[in-house]
Write a protein that holds these residues in place. Structure first.
Motif, mmCIF file in Angstrom:
data_model
loop_
_atom_site.group_PDB
_atom_site.id
_atom_site.type_symbol
_atom_site.label_atom_id
_atom_site.label_comp_id
_atom_site.label_asym_id
_atom_site.label_seq_id
_atom_site.Cartn_x
_atom_site.Cartn_y
_atom_site.Cartn_z
ATOM 1 N N ARG B 33 43.980 40.688 34.642
ATOM 2 C CA ARG B 33 44.434 40.415 33.275
ATOM 3 C C ARG B 33 45.815 39.761 33.241
ATOM 4 N N VAL B 35 47.259 37.890 35.827
ATOM 5 C CA VAL B 35 47.431 36.652 36.591
ATOM 6 C C VAL B 35 46.216 35.731 36.468
ATOM 7 N N LEU B 37 43.290 35.923 34.643
ATOM 8 C CA LEU B 37 42.742 35.611 33.312
ATOM 9 C C LEU B 37 43.588 34.564 32.578
ATOM 10 N N PRO B 38 44.897 34.760 32.458
ATOM 11 C CA PRO B 38 45.674 33.760 31.727
ATOM 12 C C PRO B 38 45.688 32.400 32.406
ATOM 13 N N ASN B 39 45.760 32.399 33.744
ATOM 14 C CA ASN B 39 45.788 31.112 34.436
ATOM 15 C C ASN B 39 44.458 30.384 34.318
ATOM 16 N N ASN B 41 42.281 30.762 32.006
ATOM 17 C CA ASN B 41 42.076 30.341 30.614
ATOM 18 C C ASN B 41 42.847 29.076 30.264
ATOM 19 N N ILE B 42 43.999 28.899 30.877
ATOM 20 C CA ILE B 42 44.744 27.643 30.655
ATOM 21 C C ILE B 42 43.903 26.465 31.146
ATOM 22 N N ALA B 63 48.953 26.601 36.512
ATOM 23 C CA ALA B 63 47.867 27.572 36.372
ATOM 24 C C ALA B 63 46.923 27.485 37.570
ATOM 25 N N GLY B 66 48.480 29.160 40.369
ATOM 26 C CA GLY B 66 48.352 30.606 40.159
ATOM 27 C C GLY B 66 46.983 31.119 40.567
#
Lengths: 142, 142
Positions: B33, B35, B37-39, B41-42, B63, B66
């Motif tokens: 969540r 590292v 997921l956000p990367n 999603n970008i 991203a 990452g």
């Protein structure tokens, strides 16, 4: 690369920081890569009937947007399915659906109460039924 | 005799030296969540909306870095899953799934460097598949 377990380099830390900034700057959809049960209530099954207004054929989930009339009001529902590759293996292609098609979507409501469903089955006007979830995704299977 | 004493002393010194091996700070779900997921999603978001300028493309590049580097994080020994069980870092399939993030992230980095929405869209296939392959076995099965 995989053998390296040192402190994250400045570049990696910058990448993570950039990811956070990017979420703000690029405007990430709230519903993205996640488990079915994390975002959807599998006890709240719903059947939607309406016309497709938009299709987002993208990873990690394809989204169908469907206008549903109920009680004289129209609500636009976002129906999340599996990703393009999975749908392709299950007999869908990008041309299987088009804007204006009448569909019936069986799925499960979002936990946050929004007009979003995890679609598990889509029935076209001609009666063709397709399972649109992912095998082994933790959600109900066909 | 002197050689033996020297070896014993050296062994003691090594045994007492502080470990330099990195230790995981968070469980696997938190790393996902925080590292991955956000990367990811970008990167996925580029399919919906292309970055407008070099700075936004740089965010996508970061991203992708990452995502690549996250393969190391989720293969660190000693990390736990959210259920308290150790992450199966020595399981062949888990290693294979985790390492698949490296080429997926690398391809997305190259795509972002080309500033091509279509090429990034192509790389999301391998990224999404890498995620799904592992989730199907280690996240979604009851």
């Amino acid at each position: 690369m995989l053998g390296s377990l040192q402190r994250p380099s400045m570049r990696v830390r910058t990448a993570v920081f950039g990811a956070i900034l990017g979420l703000i700057a690029v405007g990430i959809p709230a519903v993205a890569h996640h488990s079915v049960s994390a975002e959807f209530d599998l006890s709240k099954r719903i059947t939607l009937q309406g016309r497709i207004t938009k299709i987002e054929w993208m990873n990690p989930h394809v989204y169908l947007y469907v206008d549903v009339n109920s009680g004289g009001k129209t609500a636009n529902w976002a129906c999340e399915t599996a990703g393009p590759n999975t749908l392709a293996r299950q007999g869908w292609s990008q041309t299987s659906l088009k804007i204006g098609d009448q569909v019936t979507v069986v799925g499960y409501r979002a936990r946050d109460g929004s007009s979003v469903v995890s679609a598990r089955r889509v029935v076209l006007a001609n009666g063709r039924k397709v399972f649109v979830g992912s095998p082994n995704d933790g959600g109900p299977q066909p | 005799m002197r050689a033996l004493a020297t070896m014993l002393l050296a062994g003691l010194a090594i045994a007492q030296a502080p470990s330099k091996q990195a230790q995981p700070a968070w469980d696997l779900k938190q790393v996902m969540r925080g590292v991955l997921l956000p990367n990811s999603n970008i990167i996925f978001s580029v399919q919906l909306k292309a970055p407008k300028n070099d700075m936004e493309w740089r965010t996508v590049e970061n991203a992708a870095i990452g995502v690549q580097e996250a393969a190391n994080l989720i293969l660190m020994s000693g990390r736990l899953r959210s259920n308290g069980q150790p992450v199966p870092v020595l399981a062949a399939d888990y290693m294979k799934f985790a390492k698949a993030l490296v080429p997926a992230g690398r391809d997305c980095l190259k795509a972002a460097q080309k500033k091509s929405r279509d090429i990034v869209g192509d790389c999301t296939d391998s990224l999404s598949q890498a995620c799904d392959n592992c989730h199907n076995v280690y996240r979604d099965k009851p």
